[in-house]
Scaffold this motif. Structure first.
Motif, short mmCIF file in Angstrom:
data_model
loop_
_atom_site.label_atom_id
_atom_site.label_comp_id
_atom_site.label_asym_id
_atom_site.label_seq_id
_atom_site.Cartn_x
_atom_site.Cartn_y
_atom_site.Cartn_z
N GLY A 1 0.77 -1.23 0.00
CA GLY A 1 0.00 0.00 0.00
C GLY A 1 0.81 1.28 0.00
N LEU A 2 2.13 1.20 -0.17
CA LEU A 2 2.97 2.39 -0.13
C LEU A 2 3.14 3.04 -1.50
CD1 LEU A 2 5.78 1.12 2.29
CD2 LEU A 2 3.73 2.45 2.83
N GLY A 3 2.60 2.40 -2.54
CA GLY A 3 2.69 2.98 -3.87
C GLY A 3 4.10 2.88 -4.44
N PRO A 4 4.29 3.47 -5.61
CA PRO A 4 3.28 4.14 -6.42
C PRO A 4 2.41 3.14 -7.18
CG PRO A 4 5.38 4.15 -7.56
CD PRO A 4 5.63 3.52 -6.23
N LEU B 1 3.57 -7.29 -6.36
CA LEU B 1 3.78 -5.97 -6.93
C LEU B 1 2.63 -5.54 -7.82
CD1 LEU B 1 7.54 -6.28 -7.99
CD2 LEU B 1 6.62 -5.24 -5.91
N GLY B 2 1.98 -6.49 -8.46
CA GLY B 2 0.90 -6.17 -9.39
C GLY B 2 0.61 -7.36 -10.27
N ALA B 3 0.16 -7.08 -11.47
CA ALA B 3 -0.19 -8.14 -12.41
C ALA B 3 -0.03 -7.62 -13.83
CB ALA B 3 -1.63 -8.63 -12.19
N ALA B 4 0.26 -8.54 -14.73
CA ALA B 4 0.39 -8.22 -16.16
C ALA B 4 -0.56 -9.12 -16.94
CB ALA B 4 1.82 -8.41 -16.64
N VAL B 5 -1.15 -8.58 -17.98
CA VAL B 5 -2.05 -9.35 -18.83
C VAL B 5 -1.79 -8.96 -20.27
CG1 VAL B 5 -3.91 -7.64 -18.56
CG2 VAL B 5 -4.46 -9.96 -19.28
N TRP B 6 -1.74 -9.96 -21.14
CA TRP B 6 -1.56 -9.75 -22.57
C TRP B 6 -2.83 -10.20 -23.29
CZ3 TRP B 6 2.29 -11.50 -19.36
CH2 TRP B 6 3.42 -10.67 -19.26
N THR C 1 -12.96 0.02 -16.30
CA THR C 1 -14.37 0.00 -15.89
C THR C 1 -14.90 -1.41 -15.69
OG1 THR C 1 -15.14 0.03 -18.20
CG2 THR C 1 -14.79 2.16 -17.12
N VAL C 2 -14.14 -2.42 -16.11
CA VAL C 2 -14.56 -3.81 -15.91
C VAL C 2 -14.33 -4.19 -14.45
CG1 VAL C 2 -14.18 -6.21 -16.61
CG2 VAL C 2 -13.98 -4.36 -18.29
N PRO C 3 -15.30 -4.79 -13.78
CA PRO C 3 -15.09 -5.20 -12.38
C PRO C 3 -13.89 -6.12 -12.25
CG PRO C 3 -17.41 -5.38 -12.98
CD PRO C 3 -16.68 -5.09 -14.25
N ARG C 4 -13.12 -5.92 -11.21
CA ARG C 4 -11.91 -6.72 -11.03
C ARG C 4 -12.21 -8.20 -10.93
NH1 ARG C 4 -7.38 -4.09 -7.05
NH2 ARG C 4 -6.65 -2.44 -8.49
N SER C 5 -13.28 -8.52 -10.27
CA SER C 5 -13.61 -9.94 -10.09
C SER C 5 -13.91 -10.63 -11.40
CB SER C 5 -14.80 -10.08 -9.14
OG SER C 5 -15.93 -9.39 -9.66
N ALA C 6 -14.13 -9.87 -12.47
CA ALA C 6 -14.48 -10.45 -13.76
C ALA C 6 -13.27 -10.75 -14.61
CB ALA C 6 -15.43 -9.52 -14.52
N THR C 7 -12.07 -10.38 -14.17
CA THR C 7 -10.86 -10.59 -14.96
C THR C 7 -9.84 -11.36 -14.13
OG1 THR C 7 -9.88 -8.50 -14.25
CG2 THR C 7 -11.23 -8.45 -16.24
N SER C 8 -8.98 -12.09 -14.83
CA SER C 8 -7.97 -12.88 -14.13
C SER C 8 -6.94 -11.99 -13.44
CB SER C 8 -7.27 -13.82 -15.11
OG SER C 8 -6.71 -13.09 -16.20
N TYR C 9 -6.51 -10.91 -14.11
CA TYR C 9 -5.51 -10.05 -13.47
C TYR C 9 -6.12 -9.24 -12.33
CZ TYR C 9 -7.26 -5.75 -15.66
OH TYR C 9 -8.03 -4.67 -16.03
N GLY C 10 -7.43 -8.95 -12.42
CA GLY C 10 -8.09 -8.25 -11.33
C GLY C 10 -8.17 -9.10 -10.08
N ARG C 11 -8.39 -10.39 -10.25
CA ARG C 11 -8.42 -11.27 -9.09
C ARG C 11 -7.04 -11.40 -8.46
NH1 ARG C 11 -12.04 -13.81 -12.69
NH2 ARG C 11 -10.42 -15.21 -13.50
N ILE C 12 -5.98 -11.31 -9.30
CA ILE C 12 -4.62 -11.31 -8.75
C ILE C 12 -4.39 -10.06 -7.91
CG2 ILE C 12 -2.18 -11.18 -9.36
CD1 ILE C 12 -2.81 -12.84 -11.85
N LEU C 13 -4.82 -8.92 -8.41
CA LEU C 13 -4.63 -7.66 -7.69
C LEU C 13 -5.41 -7.64 -6.38
CD1 LEU C 13 -4.82 -5.15 -10.68
CD2 LEU C 13 -2.77 -5.91 -9.48
N ASP C 14 -6.57 -8.29 -6.36
CA ASP C 14 -7.36 -8.35 -5.13
C ASP C 14 -6.80 -9.32 -4.12
OD1 ASP C 14 -9.11 -6.43 -5.99
OD2 ASP C 14 -10.57 -7.86 -6.82
#
Length: 517
Positions: free
Chosen positions: A139-142, A230-235, A160-173
């Motif tokens: 949570g310290l960013g950036p 750190l985050g997620a990447a999606v191609w 605008t797509v809900p995070r729960s609807a994408t694979s990378y969004g679920r990783i971020l959550d």
């Protein structure tokens, strides 16, 4: 010893050399079928890289024998060709990983590293577009989102797509079952579970995918050992496609290495941000309002955090004090020294600001006694705006003195010239500093520009050419900009700096402009 064709032995030696040079020996384990890298040293031929252990060894390997003259049997030649192809493929993969990781290591900042990571990942998984979301779990960013082949508007649609609807969004959550991987967007009437979705596809997700024209995705988490997620990447794929096993293995190896590099760049970026914040807090939060004078300032802290500073303070009887300076060194110690020096100069300016030489002499004595190992340049100007109590109805007057600092620039409609200041050593360099002061009378509408040498150094030109470049930029200021010191500073930066932006400057840059009415 297995008797092989000489070409096969050459490739084996190249593979071993590549393993030691590249430092990615585990690539063999990930790429080779069966995943048994240790079997490479087994006394018998293991079942890796397409070699069948059932193939019997040639009798010539049992005991020494005269050199054979007959050609090798056809099955032995076929086995050798298969080994050569597999080993050549491994060496090619290792070379690719080596080149990509080297390019990533040459990236000197976080933003460049993220772009390079995204581009290399797209090449490895065979995708044309993608995005990376940097969102450290501490949570310290950036936090940032960078796209490849996606503009700001397209990235906005994806967000605008809900995070729960994408694979990378679920990783971020941080969901425990979020591992990324391939996902296909099924047809609208497909049953749940099709394409990797356990539930029907979110309508907004389907709408955005149709708008942007992608039908499948491949996501991977970015996790470093020291910092965690750190985050997620999606191609993104234009059609319903996915990387094959070899591409997945290569991408996984690359992402593991890249995550550690990105974690280091993240710490560097945080340190730079904190240092720049401290430096900004040590400088004036706002410029004073003095009748008859308009002020503007620009300050940029370099990546290493330098000691350039400026100040503008009201003095008794309606006078104005202007100061710029630079402390030797870089990093937190230079920033702290800059803060101490600026605070001391303010005190001396209030007590004896009418005599800039006395102000700098006292500052030099303080620096020599308290920080004998440090030097600094400084310029102080005591300004009496027109109409003030000290001018007696006369025009503006400025008395200034400099200690090893760059000369001010006087900018007006009829003249653009450097103010001739006497040559003097920086503060703390000599046992006793002394230099005469200079007096100038700016005409109404003229601007006095104070600056630090970081502006000249960032041009990349020799000193004389850098001065000429600054003079030409000041002489070419449009009339409308000459009436506004803010616009004048922006014009100087755009014209003098090679890229027109101080954000990429390797050193501190300071501009302080005072327009006299």
């Amino acid at each position: 010893m297995l008797d092989m064709h000489p070409c096969v032995r050459v490739d084996v030696d190249s593979l071993m050399a590549a393993q030691h040079d590249l430092g990615v020996c585990d690539a063999i384990r990930r790429i080779a079928p069966g995943g048994k890298a240790d079997a490479m040293s087994a006394p018998h031929l293991p079942k890796v890289a397409g070699i069948d252990p059932a193939v019997t060894a040639s009798p010539h390997t049992a005991a020494p024998a005269p050199a054979r003259t007959a050609p090798a049997p056809a099955p032995a030649q076929a086995a050798g060709s298969l080994i050569q192809d597999r080993l050549a493929g491994m060496v090619s993969d290792l070379t690719t990983l080596h080149e990509l990781t080297e390019r990533l290591a040459r990236a000197g900042d976080l933003d460049t590293s993220l772009h390079e990571f995204l581009r290399a990942g797209a090449a490895l998984v065979g995708a044309r577009r993608g995005l990376i979301v940097l969102e450290p779990s501490d949570g310290l960013g950036p936090t940032t989102t960078i796209g490849l082949g996606l503009g700001h508007a397209e990235l906005g649609h994806i967000e605008t797509v809900p995070r729960s609807a994408t694979s990378y969004g679920r990783i971020l959550d941080g969901l425990p079952d979020a591992q990324g991987g391939s996902e296909f967007l099924p047809e609208p009437d497909a049953p749940p579970g099709t394409g990797g979705f356990a539930a029907p596809v979110d309508p907004r997700h389907r709408e955005v995918a149709a708008r942007l024209g992608y039908a499948a995705s491949y996501a991977l988490p970015l996790t470093a050992e020291a910092t965690g997620r750190l985050g997620a990447a999606v191609w993104l794929y234009d059609e319903q496609a996915e990387p094959n096993d070899r591409q997945r293995d290569l991408a996984g190896l690359y992402v593991r290495h890249a995550a550690e590099h990105l974690a280091r760049m993240l710490e560097v970026e945080r340190s730079r941000t904190h240092l720049a914040t401290v430096a900004e807090e040590l400088l004036p939060s706002r410029l004073p309002r003095i009748p008859g004078v308009q002020l503007a300032a620009r300050h940029h802290t370099g990546p290493r955090g330098g000691g350039d500073w400026y100040d503008a303070l009201p003095l008794p009887e309606g006078a104005l004090g202007l100061a710029v300076g630079s402390v030797t060194g870089a990093g937190p110690s230079a920033v702290a020294a800059m803060g101490r020096l600026r605070a001391s100069l303010r005190a001396y300016a209030v007590m004896e600001g009418e005599d800039p030489v006395a102000v700098l002499s006292d500052l030099e004595l303080l620096l020599r006694l308290t920080e004998p190992a440090r030097c600094a340049t400084a310029l102080f100007a005591h300004c009496e705006p027109a109409g003030g109590p000290q001018t007696d109805g006369r025009g503006s007057k400025i008395i200034l003195a400099g200690a090893g600092h760059t000369p001010p620039l006087l900018i007006g409609e009829h003249r653009t010239e450097y103010v001739e200041t006497s040559l003097s050593a920086p503060l703390g360099m000599l046992s006793c500093w002394e230099a005469p002061s200079t007096e100038i009378e700016p005409a109404p509408g003229e601007t006095v520009l104070l600056y630090t040498d970081g502006l000249l150094r960032h041009t990349g030109d020799p000193t004389d050419r850098a001065y000429a470049r600054l003079h030409a930029a000041a002489a070419g200021v449009p009339r409308a900009a000459r009436e506004d010191p803010e616009a004048l500073c922006d014009h100087i930066l755009r014209t003098v700096l090679p890229d027109g932006r101080p954000a990429d400057a390797p050193e501190d840059i300071v501009l302080l402009a005072a327009r006299f009415e």
